[in-house]
Design a protein around this motif. Structure first.
Motif, PDB file in Angstrom:
ATOM      1  N   LEU A 232       1.138  -1.420  -0.307  1.00  0.00           N
ATOM      2  CA  LEU A 232      -0.142  -0.043   0.100  1.00  0.00           C
ATOM      3  C   LEU A 232       0.195   0.992  -0.466  1.00  0.00           C
ATOM      4  CD1 LEU A 232      -3.017  -0.664   2.452  1.00  0.00           C
ATOM      5  CD2 LEU A 232      -3.186  -0.765  -0.341  1.00  0.00           C
ATOM      6  N   ARG A 233       1.726   1.583   0.318  1.00  0.00           N
ATOM      7  CA  ARG A 233       2.836   1.927   1.090  1.00  0.00           C
ATOM      8  C   ARG A 233       3.107   2.371  -0.263  1.00  0.00           C
ATOM      9  NH1 ARG A 233       4.934   0.149   5.605  1.00  0.00           N
ATOM     10  NH2 ARG A 233       3.887   0.580   7.259  1.00  0.00           N
ATOM     11  N   LYS A 234       3.809   1.552  -0.937  1.00  0.00           N
ATOM     12  CA  LYS A 234       4.333   1.535  -2.610  1.00  0.00           C
ATOM     13  C   LYS A 234       3.190   2.085  -3.903  1.00  0.00           C
ATOM     14  CE  LYS A 234       7.644  -0.930  -5.186  1.00  0.00           C
ATOM     15  NZ  LYS A 234       8.042  -2.385  -5.253  1.00  0.00           N
ATOM     16  N   LYS A 235       1.788   1.465  -3.498  1.00  0.00           N
ATOM     17  CA  LYS A 235       0.674   2.781  -4.371  1.00  0.00           C
ATOM     18  C   LYS A 235       0.496   3.428  -3.756  1.00  0.00           C
ATOM     19  CE  LYS A 235      -2.615   0.545  -6.066  1.00  0.00           C
ATOM     20  NZ  LYS A 235      -4.355  -0.674  -5.914  1.00  0.00           N
ATOM     21  N   ALA A 236       0.936   4.107  -2.704  1.00  0.00           N
ATOM     22  CA  ALA A 236       0.729   5.580  -2.195  1.00  0.00           C
ATOM     23  C   ALA A 236       1.840   6.991  -2.795  1.00  0.00           C
ATOM     24  CB  ALA A 236       0.656   5.856  -0.289  1.00  0.00           C
ATOM     25  N   HIS A 237       3.257   6.142  -3.017  1.00  0.00           N
ATOM     26  CA  HIS A 237       4.019   6.792  -3.328  1.00  0.00           C
ATOM     27  C   HIS A 237       4.045   8.243  -4.508  1.00  0.00           C
ATOM     28  CE1 HIS A 237       8.435   8.083  -3.938  1.00  0.00           C
ATOM     29  NE2 HIS A 237       7.733   8.521  -4.556  1.00  0.00           N
ATOM     30  N   ASP A 238       3.029   7.684  -5.348  1.00  0.00           N
ATOM     31  CA  ASP A 238       2.594   7.848  -6.691  1.00  0.00           C
ATOM     32  C   ASP A 238       1.573   9.012  -6.399  1.00  0.00           C
ATOM     33  OD1 ASP A 238       5.347   7.782  -8.232  1.00  0.00           O
ATOM     34  OD2 ASP A 238       4.054   5.558  -8.565  1.00  0.00           O
ATOM     35  N   LEU A 239       1.019   8.530  -5.750  1.00  0.00           N
ATOM     36  CA  LEU A 239      -0.656   9.653  -5.688  1.00  0.00           C
ATOM     37  C   LEU A 239      -0.518  10.798  -5.244  1.00  0.00           C
ATOM     38  CD1 LEU A 239      -2.577   7.498  -2.779  1.00  0.00           C
ATOM     39  CD2 LEU A 239      -2.990   7.670  -5.748  1.00  0.00           C
ATOM     40  N   ASP A 240      -1.742  11.961  -5.593  1.00  0.00           N
ATOM     41  CA  ASP A 240      -1.518  13.241  -5.745  1.00  0.00           C
ATOM     42  C   ASP A 240      -2.047  13.168  -4.117  1.00  0.00           C
ATOM     43  OD1 ASP A 240       0.002  14.095  -7.803  1.00  0.00           O
ATOM     44  OD2 ASP A 240      -1.661  13.600  -8.977  1.00  0.00           O
ATOM     45  N   VAL A 241      -2.363  14.583  -3.679  1.00  0.00           N
ATOM     46  CA  VAL A 241      -2.612  14.612  -2.210  1.00  0.00           C
ATOM     47  C   VAL A 241      -4.369  15.089  -2.891  1.00  0.00           C
ATOM     48  CG1 VAL A 241      -3.604  16.353  -0.638  1.00  0.00           C
ATOM     49  CG2 VAL A 241      -1.072  15.144  -1.124  1.00  0.00           C
ATOM     50  N   THR A 242      -4.618  14.439  -2.272  1.00  0.00           N
ATOM     51  CA  THR A 242      -6.918  15.044  -2.765  1.00  0.00           C
ATOM     52  C   THR A 242      -7.186  15.614  -1.656  1.00  0.00           C
ATOM     53  OG1 THR A 242      -7.366  12.772  -2.566  1.00  0.00           O
ATOM     54  CG2 THR A 242      -6.557  13.110  -4.815  1.00  0.00           C
ATOM     55  N   VAL A 243      -6.961  15.592  -0.729  1.00  0.00           N
ATOM     56  CA  VAL A 243      -8.031  15.790   0.324  1.00  0.00           C
ATOM     57  C   VAL A 243      -6.713  17.054   1.451  1.00  0.00           C
ATOM     58  CG1 VAL A 243      -8.623  15.913   2.537  1.00  0.00           C
ATOM     59  CG2 VAL A 243      -9.461  14.090   1.302  1.00  0.00           C
ATOM     60  N   TRP A 244      -7.532  18.423   1.501  1.00  0.00           N
ATOM     61  CA  TRP A 244      -6.555  19.554   2.346  1.00  0.00           C
ATOM     62  C   TRP A 244      -6.743  19.818   3.631  1.00  0.00           C
ATOM     63  CZ3 TRP A 244      -5.912  19.203  -2.941  1.00  0.00           C
ATOM     64  CH2 TRP A 244      -4.968  18.855  -3.218  1.00  0.00           C
ATOM     65  N   VAL A 245      -6.663  19.328   4.413  1.00  0.00           N
ATOM     66  CA  VAL A 245      -7.148  20.124   5.499  1.00  0.00           C
ATOM     67  C   VAL A 245      -6.096  21.417   6.535  1.00  0.00           C
ATOM     68  CG1 VAL A 245      -7.305  19.294   8.607  1.00  0.00           C
ATOM     69  CG2 VAL A 245      -7.012  17.111   6.828  1.00  0.00           C
ATOM     70  N   GLY A 246      -7.553  22.242   6.845  1.00  0.00           N
ATOM     71  CA  GLY A 246      -6.965  23.747   6.674  1.00  0.00           C
ATOM     72  C   GLY A 246      -7.208  24.075   8.229  1.00  0.00           C
ATOM     73  N   LYS A 247      -7.564  25.473   8.274  1.00  0.00           N
ATOM     74  CA  LYS A 247      -7.504  26.294   9.438  1.00  0.00           C
ATOM     75  C   LYS A 247      -9.033  25.474  10.082  1.00  0.00           C
ATOM     76  CE  LYS A 247      -9.031  29.973   8.203  1.00  0.00           C
ATOM     77  NZ  LYS A 247      -8.419  31.569   7.056  1.00  0.00           N
ATOM     78  N   ALA A 248      -9.871  25.139   9.101  1.00  0.00           N
ATOM     79  CA  ALA A 248     -11.668  24.924   9.584  1.00  0.00           C
ATOM     80  C   ALA A 248     -11.320  23.651  10.150  1.00  0.00           C
ATOM     81  CB  ALA A 248     -12.713  24.354   7.801  1.00  0.00           C
ATOM     82  N   GLY A 249     -10.538  22.463  10.099  1.00  0.00           N
ATOM     83  CA  GLY A 249     -10.018  21.473  11.100  1.00  0.00           C
ATOM     84  C   GLY A 249     -10.779  20.445  10.552  1.00  0.00           C
ATOM     85  N   ILE A 250     -10.680  18.326  10.722  1.00  0.00           N
ATOM     86  CA  ILE A 250     -10.757  17.851   9.783  1.00  0.00           C
ATOM     87  C   ILE A 250     -11.813  16.891   9.853  1.00  0.00           C
ATOM     88  CG2 ILE A 250      -8.499  16.662  10.699  1.00  0.00           C
ATOM     89  CD1 ILE A 250     -10.020  15.332  13.524  1.00  0.00           C
ATOM     90  N   SER A 251     -12.564  17.931  11.137  1.00  0.00           N
ATOM     91  CA  SER A 251     -14.344  17.580  11.074  1.00  0.00           C
ATOM     92  C   SER A 251     -14.875  18.473   9.415  1.00  0.00           C
ATOM     93  CB  SER A 251     -15.190  18.198  11.696  1.00  0.00           C
ATOM     94  OG  SER A 251     -15.132  20.049  12.321  1.00  0.00           O
TER      95      SER A 251
END
Length: 81
Positions: free
Chosen positions: A6-25
């Motif tokens: 899974l880590r190997k597969k994740a290596h080339d993934l782009d970030v698709t979720v950003w958590v900012g000041k609004a927090g994880i909720s």
């Protein structure tokens, strides 16, 4: 699939979720939707989201909220499965 694969597969993934000041909720619904459609999702925790907590703590909390597995955290990024 093992964590290593899974880590190997994740290596080339782009970030698709950003958590900012609004927090994880504010991203739980979006993340849950993405996890339905794909095996792995990469999440980036911006400085504003971290405050006094670590990326690891935030990622574990987020994974728990969407009933996912935390594959790894590296820097300010986490991979969920």
């Amino acid at each position: 699939m093992t964590d290593q694969e899974l880590r190997k597969k994740a290596h080339d993934l782009d970030v698709t979720v950003w958590v900012g000041k609004a927090g994880i909720s504010s991203v739980t619904d979006e993340l849950a939707d993405q996890l339905k459609d794909r095996e792995l999702v990469k999440v980036k925790f911006l400085r504003a989201a971290r405050g006094g907590t670590t990326t690891e703590e935030l990622a574990e909390d987020l994974a728990e909220r969407v009933d996912a597995d935390l594959v790894e955290t590296r820097g300010n990024t986490a991979v969920l499965h």
